[in-house]
Design a protein around this motif. Structure first.
Motif, PDB file in Angstrom:
ATOM      1  N   SER A 471     -43.778 -10.074   7.028  1.00 58.80           N
ATOM      2  CA  SER A 471     -43.837 -11.129   6.025  1.00 58.80           C
ATOM      3  C   SER A 471     -42.516 -11.852   5.878  1.00 58.80           C
ATOM      4  O   SER A 471     -42.425 -12.828   5.142  1.00 58.80           O
ATOM      5  CB  SER A 471     -44.255 -10.522   4.671  1.00 58.80           C
ATOM      6  N   GLY A 472     -41.469 -11.364   6.552  1.00 60.60           N
ATOM      7  CA  GLY A 472     -40.169 -12.016   6.479  1.00 60.60           C
ATOM      8  C   GLY A 472     -40.094 -13.213   7.410  1.00 60.60           C
ATOM      9  O   GLY A 472     -40.915 -13.372   8.311  1.00 60.60           O
ATOM     10  N   PRO A 473     -39.111 -14.094   7.195  1.00 57.35           N
ATOM     11  CA  PRO A 473     -38.967 -15.277   8.052  1.00 57.35           C
ATOM     12  C   PRO A 473     -38.507 -14.909   9.448  1.00 57.35           C
ATOM     13  O   PRO A 473     -37.873 -13.877   9.662  1.00 57.35           O
ATOM     14  CB  PRO A 473     -37.907 -16.102   7.315  1.00 57.35           C
ATOM     15  N   LYS A 474     -38.833 -15.746  10.419  1.00 59.12           N
ATOM     16  CA  LYS A 474     -38.370 -15.550  11.783  1.00 59.12           C
ATOM     17  C   LYS A 474     -36.907 -15.962  11.867  1.00 59.12           C
ATOM     18  O   LYS A 474     -36.520 -17.029  11.394  1.00 59.12           O
ATOM     19  CB  LYS A 474     -39.206 -16.378  12.755  1.00 59.12           C
ATOM     20  N   LEU A 475     -36.095 -15.107  12.449  1.00 50.38           N
ATOM     21  CA  LEU A 475     -34.647 -15.334  12.484  1.00 50.38           C
ATOM     22  C   LEU A 475     -34.254 -16.072  13.756  1.00 50.38           C
ATOM     23  O   LEU A 475     -34.746 -15.768  14.850  1.00 50.38           O
ATOM     24  CB  LEU A 475     -33.909 -13.998  12.392  1.00 50.38           C
ATOM     25  N   ASP A 476     -33.363 -17.028  13.600  1.00 52.32           N
ATOM     26  CA  ASP A 476     -32.903 -17.852  14.712  1.00 52.32           C
ATOM     27  C   ASP A 476     -31.501 -17.410  15.101  1.00 52.32           C
ATOM     28  O   ASP A 476     -30.517 -17.752  14.447  1.00 52.32           O
ATOM     29  CB  ASP A 476     -32.895 -19.327  14.291  1.00 52.32           C
ATOM     30  N   TRP A 477     -31.425 -16.616  16.165  1.00 49.26           N
ATOM     31  CA  TRP A 477     -30.137 -16.074  16.608  1.00 49.26           C
ATOM     32  C   TRP A 477     -29.552 -16.934  17.719  1.00 49.26           C
ATOM     33  O   TRP A 477     -30.238 -17.281  18.674  1.00 49.26           O
ATOM     34  CB  TRP A 477     -30.304 -14.646  17.135  1.00 49.26           C
TER      35      TRP A 477
END
Length: 594
Positions: A471-477
Motif C-alpha cells: 500500500s506504500g508508494p513506489k520509490l524512485d531510486w
C-alpha cells in the motif's frame, strides 16, 4: 618570553546553547576539531593540549562521541626558535564542526592572529600546562585536508558472531553423523574407560583422557582457522568479503565438497601422514591420547573435510577472528559426544546402530552445500554484472536442490544409501516431505513475491507483478549519480537520502526488501530524493562512491544512510541494519526536519 623558551597560548571557543563542538580525539563519525599553528620561522615546534571532553552517546552518529558545550579553552604549547624578532606575529588555524541533537552543520575554518613582544618583562614567570589537560596526538596537529562537505558517519556496530558460531557448532554436530565418525564413537569412548596400563599415570581418569582426546581434535581444527587468518593478514579477512574472486573461490570449494558428500569422489589426506600420526598415538599416558585426538581428526577428514572446508571458506567474509573462532566452535561440536559419553558411559548402549542412515545424512548435506554454492556464484554475477544468475534462476536452482533430498529420502531418487526393497520410515518420510515443502514454498518468489528474510540472500528482482501489492508508494531510486541527485534535491527543494550500499551486501538487501517496502517507511522515503551509491563493484562508479564515502564520511561500512539538505549539510546519519521499524521511521522523520 625568551628565545629558545616555551610559550603557552590560549585559544577559546564559545559555543551557542544547544550545540556542541567535537574534541580533536573524538572517535570516528563526527569531524574532530583540528588546530595548528601556521608555519613561522620563530616557532620550532608546538603541541596542542585539550581539556577533558564530555563523553556521551551521540544520536547523530549512533555511537559515543567526545565533545564540549558552552565554552572550551585549548592550549598551544609553542617551543620558540633560538632567535626572535622584537615583535612575534603568530596565527592559529582551526577546522571544526558543531552539531545539535538533531543536525550537524558544515565544517568551517577559522584563523586567529596575535602579536607578542619578545622583550624581557621583569618578574615574568613561565607558564605550565594546568592539570586536567592532555596532549593531542601528533596526527591532530597535521594540516587538515580539504573537503567539500560535512562528514557525518557512524562507526559500524561490531558484528555479533553468535549466529556464525552457532552454525559452526551445528556443522560440528552434523559431522558426527557421517560414516567416518559415528562408528568410531563406541570404540574411542571404550579406550577412555579402559583401565590404565603399567606406564599410565595414576591421574589418567576417563574424564582426563576424554578431555585430552577432545583437546587434540580442537587443536588441529583451530590451527586451521588461525592459519587462514594468518594467510589473509589481520585485515584481509574483513576486506575481501565482497570480492568476486573470493566469492568465486568459495563457490568452487562448495561445489567440490558438495560433490564429495554426494559420493562423486573422496577427499583424503596423504596416507603417510595419517600412518605416522597413528603410530605415534600408540602407547600409555596422556600424550598418546592427545595424538589419538589429532589422528582421529586426520582420519575422519574424508567425511569431516567437506563440512570444515565449507565453513572455513564462508568464514573469510566475516571478522578477522572468525576463521579461528569458527573452527574452535566446529571442533567443540565434533568433540562433544566423546566428552559427554566419557561422563555418562551408560548412554553408549542407547546409541543408534551404524547403517545406511549415516550415508543419507552425508548425501542430504551434499545437496545443501551445493545450494549454498549457488548463493556465492550469484554474488559474483551481481558484482560483475553478468546477469546470468538472476533472482529467478537462483530460486529455480534452490527449488531443485531442495526437492532432490526430499525425493532421495522418499526413495524416489536412487543414490548411495537408498535400497530398492527398503521401507521408508515415518521420520524419514516426514523429513523428505519437509524438503519438498521448502522447495515448493520458493515458487512465489519466482514471480517476484517477497520471501521475507530470504530476500537478503537473493539478487534483486528486475521487475515484479507483485510491486503494487504494497500500500506504500513506489520509490524512485537514482543509481550511482550523486551529483545529479543533489541537483535534483535542490531543484525540488527536498532533502537527499543517500544509500551507500553493495551488490554483495546481505544487510543492504534485507533493508531494501523488508524495511523500505513497509508502507509507513515507504511513505517517508517518498518525501526524499533517493540515490543508491554502490561501493563494492569493480566499475569506475563504485570506485567513485567508495572514495566519496571513505573520504567524506570516514567509514566504509554498508549499509550507510545519510540525509543531506540542499547545501550538503548532514541532517542525519545511520550505519547498519535495523529491524526496528519505529526507530528507522524516527530517523527518516528527523532527516525531514519534522
Amino acid at each position: 618570553m625568551a628565545a629558545g623558551g616555551t610559550v603557552v597560548l590560549r585559544l577559546t571557543a564559545t559555543i551557542d546553547e544547544g550545540w556542541h563542538l567535537y574534541s580533536p580525539t573524538t572517535p570516528p563519525g563526527p569531524i574532530p576539531t583540528e588546530l595548528k599553528l601556521d608555519d613561522n620561522a620563530a616557532v620550532a615546534s608546538f603541541t596542542i593540549h585539550q581539556p577533558e571532553p564530555k563523553k556521551i552517546f551521540d544520536p547523530n552518529f549512533n555511537n559515543e562521541s567526545q565533545s564540549y558545550e558552552k565554552e572550551v579553552v585549548f592550549l598551544i604549547e609553542a617551543k620558540l626558535a633560538a632567535t626572535l624578532p622584537e615583535t612575534l606575529e603568530l596565527s592559529a588555524s582551526t577546522r571544526y564542526q558543531v552539531c545539535s541533537d538533531t543536525t550537524c552543520l558544515r565544517p568551517v575554518r577559522r584563523t586567529a592572529a596575535l602579536a607578542l613582544s619578545t622583550k624581557p618583562v621583569a618578574g615574568a614567570t613561565a607558564r605550565s600546562i594546568p592539570a586536567g589537560y592532555t596532549a593531542v596526538p601528533a596526527a591532530g596537529s597535521a594540516p587538515p585536508a580539504e573537503t567539500s562537505a560535512a562528514p557525518a558517519t557512524t562507526t559500524a556496530p561490531p558484528q555479533s558472531m553468535l549466529g556464525f558460531l552457532a552454525v559452526a557448532f551445528g556443522f560440528g554436530i552434523a559431522s558426527i553423523f557421517t560414516p567416518c565418525v559415528f562408528p568410531m564413537i563406541p570404540f574411542t569412548v571404550s579406550a577412555f574407560l579402559g583401565g590404565g596400563g603399567p606406564g599410565q599415570p595414576s591421574g589418567s581418569s576417563p574424564l582426563v583422557k576424554a578431555i585430552t582426546f577432545c583437546l587434540g581434535i580442537i587443536l588441529i581444527f583451530t590451527a586451521l582457522g588461525i592459519g587462514a587468518t594468518a594467510a589473509l593478514g589481520p585485515f584481509g579477512v574483513v576486506q575481501i568479503g565482497s570480492s568476486p574472486w573470493v566469492n568465486g573461490f568459495i563457490t568452487l570449494v562448495f561445489v567440490a565438497f558438495g560433490l564429495s558428500l554426494l559420493g562423486a569422489f573422496e577427499i583424503t589426506l596423504p596416507s603417510g601422514l595419517v600412518n605416522r600420526m597413528n603410530n605415534a598415538s600408540q602407547g600409555a599416558g596422556l600424550l598418546p591420547m592427545l595424538l589419538m585426538g589429532l589422528t582421529f581428526a586426520l582420519t575422519s577428514f574424508a567425511c569431516v573435510g567437506p563440512f570444515m572446508g565449507t565453513l572455513l571458506a564462508a568464514s573469510v567474509q566475516g571478522d578477522k577472528l572468525q576463521p579461528a573462532l569458527g573452527m574452535l566452535s566446529f571442533a567443540t561440536g565434533l568433540a562433544s559426544p566423546f566428552f559427554f559419553l566419557a561422563l555418562f558411559p551408560g548412554y553408549l548402549k542407547n546409541l543408534p546402530r551404524s547403517g545406511g542412515w549415516l550415508v543419507r545424512v552425508k548425501v542430504v548435506m551434499g545437496f545443501l552445500v551445493l545450494a549454498a554454492a549457488v548463493k556465492y556464484i550469484s554474488t559474483v554475477d551481481v558484482v560483475l554484472h553478468w546477469d546470468l544468475f538472476t533472482r529467478e534462476r537462483v530460486l529455480a536452482s534452490w527449488m531443485v536442490l531442495l526437492a532432490m533430498p526430499g525425493l532421495y529420502l522418499l526413495g524416489l531418487l536412487r543414490m548411495e544409501g537408498i535400497k530398492a526393497e527398503e521401507t521408508v520410515g515415518v521420520s524419514r518420510a516426514l523429513l523428505g516431505a519437509l524438503f519438498l515443502i521448502l522447495s515448493v514454498s520458493l515458487l512465489p518468489g519466482m514471480f517476484g513475491a517477497p520471501l521475507g528474510e530470504l530476500d537478503a540472500f537473493l539478487p534483486s528482482a528486475k521487475s515484479t507483478p507483485f510491486a503494487g501489492a504494497s500500500s506504500g508508494p513506489k520509490l524512485d531510486w537514482m543509481k550511482d549519480d550523486y551529483a545529479g541527485a543533489l541537483a535534483r534535491a535542490k531543484a525540488e527543494n527536498k532533502p537527499l537520502f543517500v544509500n551507500f550500499t553493495g551488490y554483495a551486501c546481505t544487510n543492504c538487501k534485507w533493508m531494501k526488501s523488508n524495511m523500505f517496502t513497509k508502507p509507513e517507511i515507504a511513505s517517508e522515503l517518498a518525501k526524499y530524493v533517493l540515490v543508491e551509491l554502490y561501493t563494492d563493484g569493480t566499475d569506475a562508479a563504485s570506485e567513485t562512491n567508495r572514495n566519496l564515502q571513505e573520504g567524506r564520511y570516514q567509514t566504509v561500512s554498508i549499509p550507510h544512510y545519510v540525509v543531506l539538505d540542499g547545501t550538503e549539510a548532514v541532517r542525519a546519519s545511520q550505519v547498519g541494519l535495523t529491524k526496528d521499524t519505529q526507530a528507522f521511521k524516527a530517523f527518516l522523520t528527523k532527516g525531514l526536519g519534522s
